[in-house]
Design a protein around this motif. Structure first.
Motif, mmCIF file in Angstrom:
data_model
loop_
_atom_site.group_PDB
_atom_site.id
_atom_site.type_symbol
_atom_site.label_atom_id
_atom_site.label_comp_id
_atom_site.label_asym_id
_atom_site.label_seq_id
_atom_site.Cartn_x
_atom_site.Cartn_y
_atom_site.Cartn_z
ATOM 1 N N ALA A 129 0.845 -1.193 0.000
ATOM 2 C CA ALA A 129 0.000 0.000 0.000
ATOM 3 C C ALA A 129 0.880 1.242 0.000
ATOM 4 C CB ALA A 129 -0.909 0.007 1.223
ATOM 5 N N MET A 130 0.314 2.345 -0.481
ATOM 6 C CA MET A 130 0.980 3.645 -0.435
ATOM 7 C C MET A 130 0.470 4.423 0.782
ATOM 8 S SD MET A 130 3.114 4.547 -2.958
ATOM 9 C CE MET A 130 3.608 3.969 -4.605
ATOM 10 N N ARG A 131 1.372 5.093 1.467
ATOM 11 C CA ARG A 131 0.979 5.979 2.558
ATOM 12 C C ARG A 131 1.201 7.424 2.138
ATOM 13 N NH1 ARG A 131 4.325 4.570 6.857
ATOM 14 N NH2 ARG A 131 5.723 6.327 6.434
ATOM 15 N N LEU A 132 0.180 8.245 2.288
ATOM 16 C CA LEU A 132 0.258 9.667 1.979
ATOM 17 C C LEU A 132 0.163 10.451 3.282
ATOM 18 C CD1 LEU A 132 -1.074 8.196 -0.596
ATOM 19 C CD2 LEU A 132 -1.653 10.515 -1.314
ATOM 20 N N THR A 133 0.998 11.470 3.417
ATOM 21 C CA THR A 133 0.997 12.295 4.617
ATOM 22 C C THR A 133 0.986 13.764 4.218
ATOM 23 O OG1 THR A 133 2.320 10.635 5.785
ATOM 24 C CG2 THR A 133 2.165 12.819 6.787
ATOM 25 N N ASN A 134 0.010 14.510 4.708
ATOM 26 C CA ASN A 134 -0.023 15.961 4.535
ATOM 27 C C ASN A 134 0.963 16.533 5.542
ATOM 28 O OD1 ASN A 134 -0.670 18.741 4.726
ATOM 29 N ND2 ASN A 134 -2.773 18.357 4.051
ATOM 30 N N THR A 135 2.098 17.054 5.073
ATOM 31 C CA THR A 135 3.154 17.469 5.988
ATOM 32 C C THR A 135 2.754 18.680 6.827
ATOM 33 O OG1 THR A 135 4.210 18.882 4.324
ATOM 34 C CG2 THR A 135 4.925 16.588 4.432
ATOM 35 N N ALA A 136 1.769 19.449 6.366
ATOM 36 C CA ALA A 136 1.344 20.633 7.117
ATOM 37 C C ALA A 136 0.435 20.264 8.287
ATOM 38 C CB ALA A 136 0.633 21.620 6.198
ATOM 39 N N PHE B 27 -0.546 -2.363 -4.552
ATOM 40 C CA PHE B 27 0.129 -2.271 -5.840
ATOM 41 C C PHE B 27 1.197 -3.351 -5.952
ATOM 42 C CE2 PHE B 27 -1.096 1.903 -4.253
ATOM 43 C CZ PHE B 27 -1.978 2.302 -5.233
ATOM 44 N N ALA B 28 1.358 -3.879 -7.160
ATOM 45 C CA ALA B 28 2.385 -4.890 -7.409
ATOM 46 C C ALA B 28 3.751 -4.223 -7.474
ATOM 47 C CB ALA B 28 2.093 -5.626 -8.708
ATOM 48 N N VAL B 29 4.758 -4.900 -6.962
ATOM 49 C CA VAL B 29 6.128 -4.401 -7.076
ATOM 50 C C VAL B 29 6.559 -4.523 -8.535
ATOM 51 C CG1 VAL B 29 8.526 -4.763 -6.374
ATOM 52 C CG2 VAL B 29 6.672 -5.066 -4.711
ATOM 53 N N PRO B 30 7.043 -3.441 -9.154
ATOM 54 C CA PRO B 30 7.479 -3.547 -10.554
ATOM 55 C C PRO B 30 8.636 -4.528 -10.698
ATOM 56 C CG PRO B 30 7.313 -1.250 -9.834
ATOM 57 C CD PRO B 30 7.202 -2.092 -8.614
#
Length: 362
Positions: A182-189, A200-203
């Protein structure tokens, strides 16, 4: 095991200044600082290894560019053997605040196999051809462990389009895996975080992929206002990797943030070569480089820019040219030429349907 993997690559890097025009060297006097403030600042920011080669990521951390070119040198600190990139195909100084990856340098060029323990130093502008704001941050030394066969996820670029964010992620490791992440997104503010429900599959090793759109709203953004977001591949730490410290990238978006749009503007014959003129008609740019391909539709004669020297995306509204190798065989001309920019779809564009031009030449 996790602690062991975290120490897989020991990186020693000279400090990099912020992306601005201010002089950074404590050894430069005030009079010279005034001049040096208008110069580029080359840095090495990452050195990666896969099953066949090494790659170097270098950046321009100044607000100023340069028309000068340079070579890159790799040195094996264990045996003293070094290799300099081909001076006939030098690297250009990246646009201010952007970075570029070199093509792959075969591991044997520094006297070691790709699965050996090795300590490498990468140096940009090893012949000091480019005058810089700061000359003391052009190297990085990395130690690679012996016989480590693992994938290595890296996020290389994040773009914003419409109400979505897209991340370009790559496998710089020495192995493939069927595991997903999985992807983790973080709003730095604000600190608001989001772990994607989709995985997602590893390329395949040495390749990259783009995520589908991830809504900006997941990190509390309307995708219009200013946003600084950190995107981390394998945010849940599911996959054992060669390095666990290079999984993320930070991107800052403003209301004016826009995408590049590459097009072929013209193709013509010049002596024994064909010249392709390409432009960025978009409102934004990209740090990702690309390749151009020419095909003679009548004879099948192909030409493609070398993978070890991909082309930079021009600034918005600007154009550039590239020429094919000299060719005198009958298949070269006359030519019904089909020219294509960004043949692998590496650059995320505002319009992906206008990358071709068909032209009949004598």
């Amino acid at each position: 095991m996790r602690a062991l993997l975290m120490g897989a690559a020991l990186v020693f890097q000279a400090g990099c200044g912020a992306v601005d025009g201010a002089p950074e060297s404590p050894w430069v006097g005030e009079a010279e600082q005034a001049t040096r403030g208008f110069l580029p600042d080359l840095t090495v920011e990452e050195l990666s290894r896969d099953s066949t080669s090494y790659k170097v990521k270098f950046c321009n951390r100044s607000s100023y560019g340069s028309e000068l070119t340079f070579t890159v040198r790799l040195t094996n600190e264990l045996n003293g053997q070094s290799f300099q990139s081909n001076p006939l195909y030098p690297y250009s100084v990246p646009a201010p605040g952007t970075c570029i990856w070199t093509g792959g340098f075969s591991c044997g060029l520094v006297g070691a196999a790709c699965n050996d323990f090795v300590t490498l130093t990468a140096q940009v502008d090893d012949t000091s051809n480019v005058t810089e704001t700061y000359e003391y941050n052009n190297t990085m030394t990395v130690s690679f462990r012996e016989h480590v066969v693992l994938p290595d996820l890296v996020v290389e670029e994040v773009v914003r389009t419409g109400a979505y964010l897209h991340a370009r992620y790559c496998n710089h490791g020495t192995a493939d895996t069927l595991s997903t992440f999985a992807m983790r997104l973080t709003n730095t503010a604000t600190g608001q975080m989001h772990l994607t429900a989709d995985t997602f599959a590893v390329p395949a090793q040495g390749t990259c992929a783009w995520t589908p759109g991830i809504p900006c709203s997941t990190v509390g953004s309307n995708c219009v206002d200013t946003l600084e977001v950190r995107v981390t591949a394998d945010g849940a730490y599911v996959i054992s990797e060669w390095s666990e410290v290079n999984n993320d990238a930070v991107a800052r978006f403003t209301p004016s943030t826009a995408l590049a749009d590459l097009v072929v503007s013209d193709v013509w014959r010049q002596g024994s070569t064909y010249v392709v003129s390409y432009c960025n008609q978009g409102l934004g740019t990209s740090t990702t480089r690309f390749e151009v391909r020419l095909i003679n539709r009548a004879t099948g004669w192909p030409y493609q820019t070398p993978s070890y020297q991909p082309l930079p995306v021009p600034a918005p509204g600007e154009c550039a040219q590239t020429a094919s190798d000299a060719c005198s065989v009958p298949g070269c001309w006359p030519g019904s030429m089909w020219a294509t920019v960004d043949i692998s779809g590496d650059v995320f564009e505002a319009n992906e349907q206008n990358n071709h031009l068909y032209k009949t030449l004598p």
